[in-house]
Scaffold this active site. Sequence first.
Site, PDB file in Angstrom:
ATOM      1  N   LYS A 192      -7.925   0.945   4.273  1.00 13.08           N
ATOM      2  CA  LYS A 192      -6.583   1.459   3.970  1.00 13.08           C
ATOM      3  C   LYS A 192      -6.130   0.969   2.591  1.00 13.08           C
ATOM      4  CE  LYS A 192      -4.430  -2.490   6.274  1.00 13.08           C
ATOM      5  NZ  LYS A 192      -3.828  -2.982   7.530  1.00 13.08           N
TER       6      LYS A 192
ATOM      7  N   ARG B 228       5.467  -4.437  16.093  1.00 16.81           N
ATOM      8  CA  ARG B 228       5.396  -3.348  15.098  1.00 16.81           C
ATOM      9  C   ARG B 228       5.233  -2.048  15.882  1.00 16.81           C
ATOM     10  NH1 ARG B 228       1.533  -5.589  10.253  1.00 16.81           N
ATOM     11  NH2 ARG B 228       0.104  -4.182  11.310  1.00 16.81           N
TER      12      ARG B 228
ATOM     13  N   MET C 106       6.091  -5.925 -18.733  1.00 20.36           N
ATOM     14  CA  MET C 106       5.590  -4.716 -18.082  1.00 20.36           C
ATOM     15  C   MET C 106       4.132  -4.440 -18.439  1.00 20.36           C
ATOM     16  SD  MET C 106       7.131  -0.846 -18.168  1.00 20.36           S
ATOM     17  CE  MET C 106       8.750  -1.369 -17.634  1.00 20.36           C
TER      18      MET C 106
ATOM     19  N   TYR D 105       9.931 -12.747 -23.223  1.00 17.82           N
ATOM     20  CA  TYR D 105      11.355 -12.571 -22.923  1.00 17.82           C
ATOM     21  C   TYR D 105      11.996 -13.863 -22.421  1.00 17.82           C
ATOM     22  CZ  TYR D 105      10.422  -7.541 -23.130  1.00 17.82           C
ATOM     23  OH  TYR D 105      10.067  -6.289 -23.529  1.00 17.82           O
TER      24      TYR D 105
HETATM   25  C1  PLP Z   1      -4.776  -3.978   8.002  1.00 19.61           C
HETATM   26  C2  PLP Z   1      -5.201  -4.045   9.402  1.00 19.61           C
HETATM   27  C3  PLP Z   1      -6.395  -4.688   9.766  1.00 19.61           C
HETATM   28  C4  PLP Z   1      -7.219  -5.525   8.810  1.00 19.61           C
HETATM   29  O1  PLP Z   1      -6.637  -6.786   8.683  1.00 19.61           O
HETATM   30  P1  PLP Z   1      -7.356  -7.971   7.865  1.00 19.61           P
HETATM   31  O2  PLP Z   1      -6.515  -9.139   8.132  1.00 19.61           O
HETATM   32  O3  PLP Z   1      -7.333  -7.544   6.434  1.00 19.61           O
HETATM   33  O4  PLP Z   1      -8.739  -8.084   8.390  1.00 19.61           O
HETATM   34  C5  PLP Z   1      -6.809  -4.596  11.080  1.00 19.61           C
HETATM   35  N1  PLP Z   1      -6.087  -3.913  11.989  1.00 19.61           N
HETATM   36  C6  PLP Z   1      -4.927  -3.319  11.697  1.00 19.61           C
HETATM   37  C7  PLP Z   1      -4.176  -2.598  12.761  1.00 19.61           C
HETATM   38  C8  PLP Z   1      -4.423  -3.369  10.397  1.00 19.61           C
HETATM   39  O5  PLP Z   1      -3.253  -2.784  10.117  1.00 19.61           O
END
Ligand code: PLP
Length: 373
Positions: free
Chosen positions: A36, A133, A311, A263
Amino acid sequence: MTAAFREAVIDLDAVTANVRRLREIVGTPHAMVVVKANAYGHGAIECARAALAGGADWLGVAEIAEALQLRASGIEAPVLAWLHDPDEDFVQAVAAGVDVGISSLAQLEAAAAAGTPDAPAFVQLKIETGLSRNGIPASAWEGAVARARELEETGVLVVRGVFSHLSNASPEDDRAAIAVFERGLEQAEAVGLRPELRHIAASAAALSLPESRFDLVRLGLAAYGLSPFGAESAAELGLRPAMTLRGQVAAVRRVPADTGVSYDYTYRTADETTLVLVPLGYAEGIPRHASGRGPVSIAGQRYRIAGRVAMDQFVVDVGDAEVAVGDEVVLFGDPATGVPGADDWADAADTISYEIVTRLGGRLRRSYRGASA
Ligand SMILES: *Cc1c(COP(=O)(O)O)cnc(C)c1O
């Protein structure tokens, strides 16, 4: 190898080797590598291929759009997507053979509506076990699995998996979540579901809590060669960071003592010195919060950012070192080679290495090394 102006170099052989190593450690029948968010900034398609070469047999993403990108690039491996737009109808997912993570009854019904007995929707039911979640709450789980079984019997849907996600708050909290998960699995079996994939562990639990491994572990961070633990480094786990973030010195100037830098002049030179301009800024995802603290390596020497991250750029005070325009600056890479690690940047910015690598973007170029490149 000449450095580009601003570049993240991804060693795909490291991803392959990390996945192979992780498979050895966990010993589960299946291993999903999570790609992802553009593989945590490492390049989703390239890393997916490298992970599959290392023995991953599943890929994981958040959104269906990310799964469809993998399919469009010709990747046919099993993919699970688990975080959906409320308007998502799952038709494209089913057509592309993407497994749908189900976190509500509405999603279950939508997935069933997208499936047919000839081309059923493959789903994996997510039970909420304490992270607060998504996932079906334990209180609604019995009804949900009963409905899933009913839909399965009509042929439009197959429950391939049941999964959840851990908080990593403590081993005790994770064990309590696993107990909720196991109760959920029993309830699923009681209504006749036979999920072939039961999974709850991401990198941290996969490495540290053997009872969390079940049939499959979902590996994100560790596959990219970073440690999910503060106390144990990637090298100690036998993992190698895949990403090197680097650039070329864009300007060099000799300045007198008491020269203000960047800055707000939060940094002033102590003595006559040489200032070097590094062309990566917060547009590339360099945290402004690491102003004055982020480490870099130039010709094997370690320095810290002088003053504010801007930036497009930041400044480094290199003292009397001989540095020229065009020289390589490494922000982070494999600490075994003497350069700072993503963890050092995480410390400098009060965050975690996940965020350091994933937030990179802007004008940064990604280039790839290794057999899958
Ligand atoms: C992002 C995610 C993972 C991977 O987590 P890591 O800690 O990077 O191994 C696994 N499962 C779900 C549901 C996630 O959202």
